[in-house]
Design an enzyme around this catalytic site. Structure first.
Site, short mmCIF file in Angstrom:
data_model
loop_
_atom_site.label_atom_id
_atom_site.label_comp_id
_atom_site.label_asym_id
_atom_site.label_seq_id
_atom_site.Cartn_x
_atom_site.Cartn_y
_atom_site.Cartn_z
CB ALA A 49 -4.95 -0.89 4.39
CB THR A 50 -8.71 2.56 6.87
OG1 THR A 50 -7.63 3.88 7.04
CG2 THR A 50 -8.69 2.00 8.02
CG ASN A 62 -1.69 4.14 1.10
OD1 ASN A 62 -1.52 4.45 -0.18
ND2 ASN A 62 -2.07 3.52 1.44
CB SER A 89 2.41 12.27 -5.94
OG SER A 89 1.49 13.46 -6.19
CE1 TYR A 126 -0.19 14.99 -0.69
CE2 TYR A 126 -0.39 15.29 -3.53
CZ TYR A 126 -0.15 14.80 -2.23
OH TYR A 126 0.09 13.16 -2.59
P1 NDP Z 1 -6.95 8.13 0.63
O1 NDP Z 1 -7.48 9.45 1.98
O2 NDP Z 1 -8.62 7.38 -0.27
O3 NDP Z 1 -6.74 7.14 1.58
C1 NDP Z 1 -5.50 7.06 2.32
C2 NDP Z 1 -5.37 6.38 3.58
O4 NDP Z 1 -3.62 7.20 4.13
C3 NDP Z 1 -5.67 6.15 4.35
O5 NDP Z 1 -6.36 4.12 4.69
C4 NDP Z 1 -6.39 6.55 5.54
O6 NDP Z 1 -6.23 5.58 7.24
C5 NDP Z 1 -4.55 6.21 6.03
N1 NDP Z 1 -3.80 7.55 6.50
C6 NDP Z 1 -3.67 9.07 6.29
N2 NDP Z 1 -3.52 9.61 7.74
C7 NDP Z 1 -2.62 8.64 8.20
C8 NDP Z 1 -2.42 8.56 9.60
N3 NDP Z 1 -2.26 9.43 10.43
N4 NDP Z 1 -2.38 7.03 10.81
C9 NDP Z 1 -2.23 6.22 9.54
N5 NDP Z 1 -2.88 6.30 8.33
C10 NDP Z 1 -3.44 7.41 7.90
O7 NDP Z 1 -5.82 8.54 -0.51
P2 NDP Z 1 -5.60 7.19 -1.35
O8 NDP Z 1 -5.73 6.00 -1.34
O9 NDP Z 1 -5.64 7.61 -2.66
O10 NDP Z 1 -3.61 8.08 -0.55
C11 NDP Z 1 -2.92 6.53 -0.12
C12 NDP Z 1 -1.40 7.42 -0.55
O11 NDP Z 1 -1.31 8.06 -2.16
C13 NDP Z 1 -1.16 8.53 -0.49
O12 NDP Z 1 -0.28 9.30 0.28
C14 NDP Z 1 -1.01 9.85 -1.29
O13 NDP Z 1 -0.39 10.85 -0.40
C15 NDP Z 1 -0.73 9.06 -1.99
N6 NDP Z 1 -1.18 9.84 -4.05
C16 NDP Z 1 -2.84 9.91 -3.75
C17 NDP Z 1 -2.79 10.18 -5.46
C18 NDP Z 1 -4.48 10.52 -5.67
O14 NDP Z 1 -4.64 11.43 -6.33
N7 NDP Z 1 -5.14 9.83 -4.93
C19 NDP Z 1 -1.92 10.35 -6.15
C20 NDP Z 1 -0.58 10.21 -6.23
C21 NDP Z 1 -0.73 10.20 -4.42
P3 NDP Z 1 -7.14 6.24 8.10
O15 NDP Z 1 -8.17 7.63 7.69
O16 NDP Z 1 -8.01 5.75 8.62
O17 NDP Z 1 -5.68 6.69 9.15
C1 8X3 Z 2 -1.97 13.57 -5.69
C2 8X3 Z 2 -2.35 14.30 -7.09
O1 8X3 Z 2 -3.02 16.31 -8.03
O2 8X3 Z 2 -2.05 16.38 -5.70
O3 8X3 Z 2 -0.17 13.34 -5.17
O4 8X3 Z 2 -0.90 15.83 -7.02
S1 8X3 Z 2 -2.20 15.64 -6.63
#
Ligand code: NDP
Ligand code: 8X3
Length: 253
Positions: free
Chosen positions: A10-11, A87, A140, A153
């Site tokens: 959630a960060t 998430n 995704s 990935y």
């Molecule tokens: P962000 O990088 O903005 O957010 C990712 C979040 O995951 C952060 O809050 C981070 O917190 C947390 N996180 C990552 N690794 C860890 C860990 N080891 N332990 C605890 N928390 C962790 O990316 P998104 O919001 O885009 O991504 C969220 C989800 O959506 C992911 O699962 C991603 O794969 C998926 N997704 C994203 C897409 C995109 O295009 N952005 C598309 C499809 C899916 P912190 O670093 O503080 O630990």
């Molecule tokens: C995150 C988006 O473009 O890597 O899942 O599929 S993409």
């Protein structure tokens, strides 16, 4: 009694946006992530803006010991969990397989697959005891298709796709709903993380078209959350209008 949701990661990005929307719907929130100060800041904001209770738990989902310590030992008043948004996740690197960085692979597999499993096991056991709950996994478009250099990935998100289906079967007897959302390109910290802090390369990903915002995905998650108890959205693919599939974009550069 108020409703309770857990949002992992959630960060920033989608996790933060969905935590804000859940708080607006008066869910008390357990929020997690590794960045303690961002987590505390969000917790304060949710309480100040929406009057909800928050529990900020800073840990790494890759550590089974931490997941069990924090989520396995929730205080009684936090155990009546209605919603888990699984998430937390990331992509690291974008290399052809033969040129892949093993440490990147391990970070993705440990976070996106094993971390999601650890959290799901602990929380679904609490939900099973309560005979209710709704788990929403962040998959995704990469869990549906494979794109050049996306290899590991994409494999982790294909694993999430399979785990969502498996969890839905296994948790059915306990009245736990399991949903999944599969977004295309969302502009968050995702690409900055993927390119290890290279902001210019990350910005380039979203040039020439309008990507999804974290709030667009959070809105769709809220639709799933708000469905009546007899309805479950099994799977939802949500894309920017300018993205046809995982690798074909209508970019105006
Ligand atoms: P962000 O990088 O903005 O957010 C990712 C979040 O995951 C952060 O809050 C981070 O917190 C947390 N996180 C990552 N690794 C860890 C860990 N080891 N332990 C605890 N928390 C962790 O990316 P998104 O919001 O885009 O991504 C969220 C989800 O959506 C992911 O699962 C991603 O794969 C998926 N997704 C994203 C897409 C995109 O295009 N952005 C598309 C499809 C899916 P912190 O670093 O503080 O630990
Ligand atoms: C995150 C988006 O473009 O890597 O899942 O599929 S993409």
């Amino acid at each position: 009694m108020g409703k309770i949701a857990i949002v992992t990661g959630a960060t920033s990005g989608i996790g933060e946006a969905v935590a804000v929307m859940l708080a607006k719907e008066q869910y008390d929130l357990i929020i997690t992530g590794r960045r303690e100060s961002k987590l505390q800041e969000l917790a304060k904001k949710l309480t100040a803006d929406c009057g909800v209770k928050t529990l900020a738990l800073s840990f790494d989902v890759r550590s089974l010991e931490s997941v069990e310590k924090y989520l396995g030992n929730l205080p009684q008043e936090w155990r009546n969990i209605d919603v888990l948004v699984n998430n937390a996740g990331l992509a690291v690197g974008l290399n052809p397989l033969n040129d892949g960085v093993v440490d990147d692979w391990e970070r993705m597999i440990d976070t996106n697959v094993k971390g999601l499993l650890y959290v799901s096991k602990v929380v679904s056991n609490i939900m099973a005891g309560n005979k209710k709950g709704h788990i929403i996994n962040l998959c995704s478009i990469a869990g549906k298709e494979v794109y050049p250099n996306g290899n590991v990935y994409c494999a982790t998100k294909h694993a999430v796709d399979a785990l969502t289906k498996g969890m839905r079967i296994d948790l059915l007897p306990y009245g736990i709903r399991v949903s999944q959302i599969c977004p295309g390109a969302v502009e968050t910290e995702f690409s900055i993380v993927r390119f290890k802090g290279d902001k210019e390369r990350a910005d380039n990903v979203y040039k020439g078209f309008e990507p999804l915002k974290a709030e667009d995905v959070a809105d769709a998650i809220m639709y799933m959350v708000k469905c009546p108890p007899h309805v479950n959205i099994n799977d939802m693919v949500i894309m920017p209008a300018a993205q046809a599939n995982s690798s074909i974009f209508n970019k105006k550069l």
